[in-house]
Design an enzyme around this catalytic site. Structure first.
Site, PDB file in Angstrom:
ATOM      1  N   ARG A 130      18.865  28.654  42.246  1.00 10.21           N
ATOM      2  CA  ARG A 130      18.120  28.442  43.489  1.00 10.21           C
ATOM      3  C   ARG A 130      18.910  27.637  44.508  1.00 10.21           C
ATOM      4  O   ARG A 130      18.438  27.379  45.607  1.00 10.21           O
ATOM      5  CB  ARG A 130      16.826  27.694  43.206  1.00 10.21           C
ATOM      6  CG  ARG A 130      15.823  28.450  42.376  1.00 10.21           C
ATOM      7  CD  ARG A 130      14.559  27.594  42.311  1.00 10.21           C
ATOM      8  NE  ARG A 130      13.481  28.267  41.646  1.00 10.21           N
ATOM      9  CZ  ARG A 130      13.102  28.009  40.399  1.00 10.21           C
ATOM     10  NH1 ARG A 130      13.722  27.100  39.694  1.00 10.21           N
ATOM     11  NH2 ARG A 130      12.098  28.643  39.855  1.00 10.21           N
ATOM     12  N   THR A 174      17.997  26.123  36.968  1.00 10.26           N
ATOM     13  CA  THR A 174      17.889  27.041  38.098  1.00 10.26           C
ATOM     14  C   THR A 174      17.963  26.268  39.411  1.00 10.26           C
ATOM     15  O   THR A 174      18.304  26.820  40.442  1.00 10.26           O
ATOM     16  CB  THR A 174      16.554  27.807  38.066  1.00 10.26           C
ATOM     17  OG1 THR A 174      15.492  26.836  38.019  1.00 10.26           O
ATOM     18  CG2 THR A 174      16.452  28.717  36.857  1.00 10.26           C
ATOM     19  N   ASP A 312      -0.789  24.537  34.557  1.00  8.98           N
ATOM     20  CA  ASP A 312       0.559  24.767  35.088  1.00  8.98           C
ATOM     21  C   ASP A 312       0.701  24.196  36.502  1.00  8.98           C
ATOM     22  O   ASP A 312       1.375  24.765  37.349  1.00  8.98           O
ATOM     23  CB  ASP A 312       0.922  26.259  35.067  1.00  8.98           C
ATOM     24  CG  ASP A 312       2.428  26.469  35.225  1.00  8.98           C
ATOM     25  OD1 ASP A 312       3.193  25.492  35.075  1.00  8.98           O
ATOM     26  OD2 ASP A 312       2.835  27.605  35.526  1.00  8.98           O
ATOM     27  N   TRP A 401       8.314  26.019  45.120  1.00  7.58           N
ATOM     28  CA  TRP A 401       9.589  25.327  45.369  1.00  7.58           C
ATOM     29  C   TRP A 401      10.213  25.654  46.713  1.00  7.58           C
ATOM     30  O   TRP A 401      11.059  24.898  47.197  1.00  7.58           O
ATOM     31  CB  TRP A 401      10.592  25.635  44.256  1.00  7.58           C
ATOM     32  CG  TRP A 401      11.159  27.020  44.317  1.00  7.58           C
ATOM     33  CD1 TRP A 401      10.588  28.153  43.810  1.00  7.58           C
ATOM     34  CD2 TRP A 401      12.383  27.424  44.930  1.00  7.58           C
ATOM     35  NE1 TRP A 401      11.382  29.235  44.074  1.00  7.58           N
ATOM     36  CE2 TRP A 401      12.499  28.809  44.758  1.00  7.58           C
ATOM     37  CE3 TRP A 401      13.399  26.748  45.617  1.00  7.58           C
ATOM     38  CZ2 TRP A 401      13.582  29.552  45.236  1.00  7.58           C
ATOM     39  CZ3 TRP A 401      14.479  27.485  46.093  1.00  7.58           C
ATOM     40  CH2 TRP A 401      14.563  28.870  45.901  1.00  7.58           C
ATOM     41  N   CYS A 597       9.824  42.325  27.715  1.00  8.55           N
ATOM     42  CA  CYS A 597      10.448  42.954  28.884  1.00  8.55           C
ATOM     43  C   CYS A 597       9.716  42.731  30.204  1.00  8.55           C
ATOM     44  O   CYS A 597      10.315  42.902  31.277  1.00  8.55           O
ATOM     45  CB  CYS A 597      10.587  44.459  28.664  1.00  8.55           C
ATOM     46  SG  CYS A 597      11.057  44.923  26.979  1.00  8.55           S
ATOM     47  N   HIS A 601      11.093  43.562  34.006  1.00  3.94           N
ATOM     48  CA  HIS A 601      10.834  44.967  34.324  1.00  3.94           C
ATOM     49  C   HIS A 601       9.390  45.216  34.740  1.00  3.94           C
ATOM     50  O   HIS A 601       9.052  46.338  35.112  1.00  3.94           O
ATOM     51  CB  HIS A 601      11.233  45.853  33.148  1.00  3.94           C
ATOM     52  CG  HIS A 601      12.711  45.853  32.900  1.00  3.94           C
ATOM     53  ND1 HIS A 601      13.602  46.483  33.740  1.00  3.94           N
ATOM     54  CD2 HIS A 601      13.461  45.239  31.956  1.00  3.94           C
ATOM     55  CE1 HIS A 601      14.844  46.290  33.296  1.00  3.94           C
ATOM     56  NE2 HIS A 601      14.784  45.526  32.212  1.00  3.94           N
ATOM     57  N   MET A 640      21.233  41.718  31.959  1.00  5.98           N
ATOM     58  CA  MET A 640      20.255  42.327  31.053  1.00  5.98           C
ATOM     59  C   MET A 640      20.480  41.731  29.659  1.00  5.98           C
ATOM     60  O   MET A 640      21.505  41.978  29.028  1.00  5.98           O
ATOM     61  CB  MET A 640      20.452  43.855  31.066  1.00  5.98           C
ATOM     62  CG  MET A 640      19.782  44.602  29.930  1.00  5.98           C
ATOM     63  SD  MET A 640      17.979  44.408  29.865  1.00  5.98           S
ATOM     64  CE  MET A 640      17.687  44.841  28.136  1.00  5.98           C
TER      65      MET A 640
END
Ligand code: HEC
Length: 678
Positions: A130, A174, A312, A401, A597, A601, A640
């Site tokens: 980030r 990140t 959260d 953020w 996934c 995805h 991936m």
């Protein structure tokens, strides 16, 4: 579809961006320091997101044009660049660092830490970098595998690299490192899935030597110091076995006047307090702002926005120090608009709240009691054993953020605000966030003294872009609808807008080189789960490979142009004549897909820019191709992950499910009906 608790927790979390100790003197953080540059996240050590530059201003912003653009490859690009001495630095994908000449846009160097190859399981947490930081001839960046790396700003050569995590842990980086007084401060992500004890670590910027570390939650064994002992009293049972959390994945602010750093901590882990702390206790220092001595890392004070947090509700959002005139007195304050929807003005000398009012719709608490400092929660918000509760805001936060900005000139804070609701239900593993139609988002100008909105403009889609303010009476902010905009700081009038050809929600920066002021923003978007993002797919093309991602730099009179936005790709599933329906396979495959996934995805195999949409992938129809990508890691270096724990059979189940979804989507499309799911 089975969605495991861990996967959902993860999905929620993810959607959810010199010299030695300085003696007294003018604070480094004042707007007078390095006025021409934007060397770190939020520009200054205090991260106000404000530039004193005025060449581009409310009077002439209409003449702003593209000076140059630089094309980026697919991958994460919602990231904050920095600029120093005429060079723009950015960290895209998994901390691929690029240095560009700020005047011409020519690439000077690139540095690839090869994070996907060494990140192991952490690569599965999606995201990417980030932001990064510049200081004194060095560039600093964190990686998904937990390294903090210092580069020579001239050459891009590695100066030092340290592992900030422990072997086998789930700590990944990140967020942008923050720099003050020749020190680098970094936290980590990872407090959602694997039990993780959050911490921030401070290193010497020159050498990478560790100076101090502060733990945000207690660990097993005897508390290390008084601050840990005090925290331990607010946890019950063997909390560290089940979770912990409190990770500092974004917010860290230096206060030059008091030589302190403030850190914003994340949610408690796991979300359900009965699973981590016998259903009781405040669980310090989660969901809190903690003030630390900048030299030693010693605890000074804390303010917890959500005691015993269960939703959260991170307090990892940016914290802006300022001096405000309140009731006729100058007060040293710290301002934060965390996920929970209240705008807090704290006394930064003591950590006591001065005021706290909702800046978005809030239904989990009626107010913040300024005497106790605690929220007055509504009963329904603790939903265990009760009816489902449609809660506002959501785990993605009324503000996340993507930073707000404070203009000392206008006295206003410019906040990217999301209005959303999410349903929480007991038992926890069965809850599915359901988002009512009509989610809104805004850029809000907030008067922090009166605790009131002064103006607001509606932004497209539920995720409004990061904002910056300038002494030219402007606020720059981009949106999901591909517009990059300048608003009048005083009244929100839109003064300029540019079609960026892709979402432009990353935090912009502005700086001056050789008497010319520039504005830079990075375009592109990739949501880790399409579950929150269906609406945007209708307003913009979020295809992983087709969506253009670029560095755009603007100057007055800029004449450069961009190619037109690409049309959405045809989205046609590859011919698959051998496919035969099989209900058992379908259900096993759906479960395995959901567990492994969906973050990248997409739920129901509907992708939203973080990875290719597998329904239309030629890699899916051939079994060997699919297995080599999924189990052998053929595309590992490109982000991936390798899933070598999946058996050949499980991999085939997933492939079967993806093929079924491809057919379903095609069939419904032919029938002219909106595709199901998502
Ligand atoms: C952390 C994110 C992430 C997760 C989790 C993830 N993928 Fe991927 N996947 C990617 C990215 C990024 C690419 C594109 C790589 C590239 O640029 O070629 C990709 C590509 C693929 C491709 C090739 C598609 C194409 O058209 O080239 C397949 C097949 C695939 N993934 C299957 C899976 C399966 C099955 C799972 C779950 C078992 C999974 N992926 C989990 C990020 C992810």
């Amino acid at each position: 579809m089975t969605v495991t608790r861990a996967t959902l927790a993860l999905a929620m979390a993810l959607i959810t961006l010199p010299g030695c100790q300085k003696p007294a003197g003018p604070p480094r953080d004042s707007v007078a320091a390095y006025p021409a540059d934007w060397p770190q996240f939020g520009r200054t050590e205090g991260s106000q997101g404000f530039s004193p530059l005025t060449r581009i201003n409310a009077g002439n912003v209409g003449q702003l044009g593209l000076a140059w653009s630089f094309d980026l490859e697919p991958g994460h690009s919602v990231t904050a660049p920095v600029e120093a001495n005429g060079v723009v630095y950015l960290a895209t994908r998994h901390s691929l660092v690029t240095a560009l000449d700020a005047v011409t846009g020519k690439q000077l160097w690139r540095y690839d830490p090869h994070s996907p190859e060494v990140a192991g399981l952490k690569l599965r947490r999606a995201w990417g970098s980030r932001g990064l930081a510049y200081d004194d001839g060095r560039v600093f960046v964190g990686t998904m595998d937990g390294r903090l790396i210092s580069l020579d700003a001239k050459t891009g050569k590695e100066a030092w690299s340290v592992a900030t995590g422990q072997p086998g842990d789930d700590r990944f980086i990140t967020g942008a490192p923050r720099i003050f007084n020749g020190k680098v401060l970094i936290g980590h992500g990872g407090g959602d899935v694997v039990p993780t004890r959050g911490y921030v670590t401070c290193y010497d910027a020159k050498t990478g030597k560790q100076l101090w570390r502060f733990y945000t939650v207690p660990g097993p064994g005897a508390p290390e110091d008084e601050a840990q002992a005090a925290a331990a009293k607010t946890w019950h049972g063997e909390a560290w076995k089940a979770g912990g959390g409190g990770v500092v994945w974004n917010a860290m602010t230096y206060d030059a006047e008091m030589n302190r750093v403030y850190i914003g901590t994340g949610n408690a882990e796991p979300y359900d307090r009965s699973l981590r702390s016998e259903g009781k206790g405040d669980n310090l220092y989660t969901a809190a702002i903690v003030a630390l001595d900048a030299d030693t890392g010693k605890y000074v004070w804390h303010y917890q926005v959500n005691p015993g947090e269960e939703w959260d509700f991170d307090a990892d959002m940016d914290m802006l120090p300022a001096t405000l005139n309140i009731d006729g007195k100058p007060r040293k304050v710290l301002m934060q608009a965390p996920k929970n929807g209240f705008f807090y003005v704290l006394d930064r000398e003591t950590g006591k709240p001065i005021s706290a009012e909702p800046f978005a719709t809030v239904n989990w608490a009626t107010k913040i009691d300024l005497v106790t400092g605690r929220p007055v929660e509504v009963d329904a918000a603790r939903f265990h054993g009760k009816a489902a509760f449609l809660m506002r805001p959501t785990p993605t936060g009324a503000h996340n953020w993507l930073p707000m900005a404070f203009s000392p000139k206008s006295g206003l804070v410019y906040i990217p605000v999301s209005e959303r609701g999410v349903k929480w239900a007991d038992p926890f593993p069965d809850y599915l966030p359901r988002l009512p139609e009509g989610d809104h988002s805004y850029l809000k100008a907030w008067d922090p003294i009166r605790q009131k909105a002064v103006w607001q403009v509606e932004a497209a889609g539920p995720f409004p872009g990061g904002a910056i303010a300038t002494a030219g009476d402007l606020v720059f902010q981009g949106q999901m609808d591909r517009s990059f905009n300048a608003f009048a700081a005083a009244d929100g009038k839109k003064l300029w807008s540019f079609d960026a050809r892709a979402p432009a929600i990353a935090p912009p920066i502005t700086y001056e080189v050789k008497g010319v002021q520039y504005v830079t923003v990075i375009t592109g978007f990739g949501a880790s789960a399409s579950l929150f993002l269906q609406p945007e797919q209708r307003i913009t093309n979020l295809d992983y490979r087709a969506m253009p991602r670029r560095v755009l730099t603007f100057a007055l009179g800029g004449k450069a142009t961009l190619p037109p936005a690409p049309a959405a790709p045809a989205q046609v599933a590859a011919p698959d004549p051998d496919f035969k329906p099989d209900a058992a396979r379908m259900s096993r495959g759906a479960g395995a897909f959901a567990a492994n996934c969906i973050l990248c995805h997409g739920i129901n195999v509907v992708a939203a820019g973080a990875a290719p949409d597998l329904r239309y992938s030629p890699a899916v129809t051939a079994m060997e191709n699919f297995a080599s990508v999924v189990r052998d890691g053929a595309l590992l270096a490109r982000g991936m992950p390798r899933f070598d724990e999946l058996t050949a059979d499980q991999t085939e189940d997933i492939r079967f499910y993806v093929r079924a979804r491809a057919r379903e989507s095609a069939d419904v499309r032919h029938a002219g009906v909106k595709p199901s799911g998502g």
